[in-house]
Structure formats: C-alpha cells, structure tokens
Motif scaffolding. Structure first.
Motif, PDB file in Angstrom:
ATOM      1  N   SER A  18      34.851  36.141  47.390  1.00  0.00           N
ATOM      2  CA  SER A  18      35.638  35.826  47.035  1.00  0.00           C
ATOM      3  C   SER A  18      37.658  36.701  46.559  1.00  0.00           C
ATOM      4  CB  SER A  18      35.263  36.318  45.726  1.00  0.00           C
ATOM      5  OG  SER A  18      35.031  37.362  45.238  1.00  0.00           O
ATOM      6  N   TYR A  19      37.213  37.865  46.848  1.00  0.00           N
ATOM      7  CA  TYR A  19      38.929  38.236  47.000  1.00  0.00           C
ATOM      8  C   TYR A  19      39.589  37.627  47.257  1.00  0.00           C
ATOM      9  CZ  TYR A  19      36.065  42.247  45.593  1.00  0.00           C
ATOM     10  OH  TYR A  19      34.257  43.173  45.075  1.00  0.00           O
ATOM     11  N   THR A  20      39.612  37.554  48.529  1.00  0.00           N
ATOM     12  CA  THR A  20      40.460  36.778  49.805  1.00  0.00           C
ATOM     13  C   THR A  20      41.226  34.826  49.435  1.00  0.00           C
ATOM     14  OG1 THR A  20      39.217  35.364  50.730  1.00  0.00           O
ATOM     15  CG2 THR A  20      40.102  37.518  51.237  1.00  0.00           C
ATOM     16  N   LEU A  21      39.768  34.546  48.387  1.00  0.00           N
ATOM     17  CA  LEU A  21      40.161  33.258  48.043  1.00  0.00           C
ATOM     18  C   LEU A  21      40.912  33.513  46.658  1.00  0.00           C
ATOM     19  CD1 LEU A  21      36.622  31.701  48.447  1.00  0.00           C
ATOM     20  CD2 LEU A  21      39.097  31.504  50.203  1.00  0.00           C
ATOM     21  N   LEU A  22      40.618  33.960  45.743  1.00  0.00           N
ATOM     22  CA  LEU A  22      41.391  34.075  44.439  1.00  0.00           C
ATOM     23  C   LEU A  22      42.970  35.323  44.447  1.00  0.00           C
ATOM     24  CD1 LEU A  22      39.057  36.100  42.322  1.00  0.00           C
ATOM     25  CD2 LEU A  22      39.358  33.529  42.293  1.00  0.00           C
ATOM     26  N   THR A  23      43.564  35.971  45.823  1.00  0.00           N
ATOM     27  CA  THR A  23      44.191  36.404  45.452  1.00  0.00           C
ATOM     28  C   THR A  23      45.308  35.511  46.334  1.00  0.00           C
ATOM     29  OG1 THR A  23      43.460  37.719  47.483  1.00  0.00           O
ATOM     30  CG2 THR A  23      43.057  39.347  44.920  1.00  0.00           C
ATOM     31  N   GLY A  24      44.194  34.678  47.511  1.00  0.00           N
ATOM     32  CA  GLY A  24      45.193  33.238  48.005  1.00  0.00           C
ATOM     33  C   GLY A  24      46.467  32.127  47.451  1.00  0.00           C
TER      34      GLY A  24
END
Length: 366
Positions: free
Chosen positions: A348-354
C-alpha cells in the motif's frame, strides 16, 4: 467540466486512526509520521488535523520539516534519518527540531556544533534491520558520549527499526526486541521502537514513544489482520468516473498489447485514471475496483491517462458512474488499498505515495 479524478482525504478518519494508535499504547506517546508528504495525503493538512492530538511529528529529512514549519506547525518534529551534512544543524537548531543519529560523522558534527539550546537526540541502533544504526556493541560508548554533552544533547532516547513486526512468524521480531530490551535496560534508556505493525500487534514493544506511520492512513500493515487493524478507516479514496462505454464481441482484445480478451460479449467502461496519475501499471486483469459501489475487474493494461473495467454485469453503469480505485464508495462499500496492492504485486505504501499531483487532493473533516 474538470477531469473527474480526485483523491478525497478524510481527515476525520486520520484522527480516528491516530486515536486508535494512541489508545493501544496508553503508557506511550505517539509521534505521527508524516514523511513522504504524509504518505501521499498531504503533510501540512494532515499535521493541522492532528496538531491538537499528536505531541510530535516525524519526517525523513530537513526539507520535509521546513515545509511544516513554514505552514505554522509548531509541535516538535523529529528527523528520522537525521542530518545529511553538518551545516544542516544550523537549521535544526533554528527550527527547534529533534534528530536521529545513526553514524559516527553525525555524532562528531553534533558534538562540534554549539546550539542555542540542546538538541533532543534519538540514538539509532541496528538491531537486525541492517539499514541504519550503530552496532549494539557500540551503543553504550556512544550513549555515554552523548550523555556527557548536556550543552549539545537533550532528551536522549534509544531507537531502532523492526524488520518483521508485520509477519505472522514472530521469531526474528522477538530476537530484535529481546536485544533492544536488554540494551535499554543496561543504559536505563527510554525507547522509541514501535512502528505501525508493532503498535498494532506487539504491546511489549511499546516504549516511551511509538511512531505509527502507515496505519494512520488506514492501511493494515499486518500479514494477518487483528481486531485493532480491522478498526482502521481508509483516509484516502481515489475516485474517478466512467468517461466512455464500449460493447465488444467475444474474443476481442482490450488495451495495449491485447492482454485482456473478452471471454464473452462484453461491455467495458473507460475510466479517467492511469499510471500518469500514479495508478500502478503492474495491476493485473481482474484487479478490483468499485463502480457505483459494486466490485468489477480491471480489463487490460493500465494506460497513462485511462484504464478499462468490465461492466458487463452492471447494466445500469454508464458514463458518469462513480469509480473508486481504492477507498470508500458513495454507498459505503470499501475497497482496501491493501487488497489493490496485492493485485499489483506491491504494498500500500507505494500506491499511496505514488498518487501524483495531477490527482488533486480534496480535504474534508478534521
């Protein structure tokens, strides 16, 4: 009419998640982690929503702290990676920041600098992550050096980072925790150890400070959810609309490379969202989305500005229908960013920060 893609940010949900983290550790203080622009949610808006709850904030670097100070955020801010060069200490001092130290050169720079007031310091020890931090065998000597410099250093704490606090198998986590507990006892040191998964699942890791991060934004970092993580509320809803509808015959390909081939006469909807907005191009066919609050699947490769969904089983869906990429639909149905991440072979980190600036943030609540 403006392009319909919006990242809705529910600041009441953010406050709920912070209060959950706080209440799980009633004997700890909880620093709210706002690095990477609050995991893509907007650091200034999130800090303002939490400033009456959180006693301190945490960011990765000086530039992120300067953004918060420039916006009028007065609470303590800790630099989790410390300084990157010695001259940054001038700004650390001027802005009243706290710093982590993980390298000998940082210690030397700190002890060579004369601050207007002693700087709160968190000494980082490498207990098994093997990323940043001093070897545990060096910690006592460094702790003593810092304690012996009261004009330079204040509020000394011990910190580390868990590599597997999210995992179902607790062996390595317990190895790290046992090492840290023994070290903290020998130094009589207050600690900041618990990240989001340790905050949620390991009360024995709660210290003087905890540092919840991704859980504040409603993402469950645990491999196996528990009652606490199931209480998290998504903060970001990435929503758009269907902008075109097509009917295609069985066997017809869809999108670049024709990866998806219609298994039957198929009705497809074109959605205004693509990898140019931050939606992951690695999403496979069948990645879930919500159309008018009903689950549908991705059909074909994600394009820069658009993606396609199979709406054959939703005859009422059409141009203007709400599409939720992750988050909460108008009918209350929730699609977890964690579930979407699994279909993209990521977290999820990559989706949210992306999520890119082309997807405007719209704030409410808080």
């Amino acid at each position: 009419m403006a392009r319909p893609l919006i990242a809705d940010i529910d600041l009441n949900a953010l406050r709920h998640n912070y209060c959950l983290a706080r209440d799980l550790a009633p004997h700890s203080q909880s620093v709210a982690v706002l690095k990477a622009d609050a995991y893509g949610h907007g650091a200034v808006a999130c800090a303002r929503a939490l400033e009456d709850l959180a006693p301190a904030f945490a960011v990765a670097c000086l530039e992120e702290a300067e953004t918060l100070r420039a916006a009028g955020i007065e609470a303590p801010i800790v630099l989790l990676e410390g300084i990157f060069e010695a001259p940054e200490l001038e700004r650390v001092d001027a802005l009243g920041l706290w710093v982590a130290v993980h390298s000998e050169w940082q210690i030397e720079a700190l002890l060579s600098f004369t601050p207007r007031r002693p700087i709160p310091v968190w000494l980082k020890v490498d207990s098994g992550m093997h990323r940043l931090g001093f070897p545990p065998a060096q910690a006592a000597d460094i702790w003593a050096r810092l304690q012996a410099a009261p004009d330079h250093v204040a509020d000394l704490h011990l910190m580390s980072h868990f590599a597997t606090a999210d995992a179902l198998e607790p062996g390595y986590f317990r190895r790290q925790l046992d090492l840290l507990n023994a070290l903290a006892k020998s130094l009589d040191a207050p600690t900041c150890l618990a990240n989001s998964p340790a905050t949620l699942a390991w009360p024995e890791a709660h210290g003087a400070w905890n540092r919840p991060g991704v859980m504040l934004y409603g993402s469950d970092p645990l491999e196996g959810a528990n009652d606490a993580s199931r209480s998290l509320v998504p903060v970001m809803t990435l929503r758009s609309e269907i902008i075109a509808v097509r009917e295609i015959d069985a066997g017809e390909p869809v999108g670049y490379g024709g990866r998806f081939k219609a298994p039957r006469p198929t009705r497809i909807g074109v959605v205004a969202c693509g990898y140019g907005d931050g939606y992951d191009r690695h999403a496979v066919d069948g990645t879930p989305l919500l159309v008018d609050g009903q689950r549908v699947g991705l059909a074909g490769k994600v394009s820069m500005d658009m993606l396609i969904v199979d709406i054959t089983d939703l005859p009422s869906a059409g141009i203007g229908s709400e599409v939720v990429l992750w988050g909460q639909a108008a009918n209350g149905e929730v699609l977890s960013v964690d579930e979407v991440a699994r279909y993209c072979d990521t977290i999820s980190y990559t989706l949210l920060t992306g999520v890119l600036p082309r997807a405007p943030r719209r704030y409410h609540g808080g």
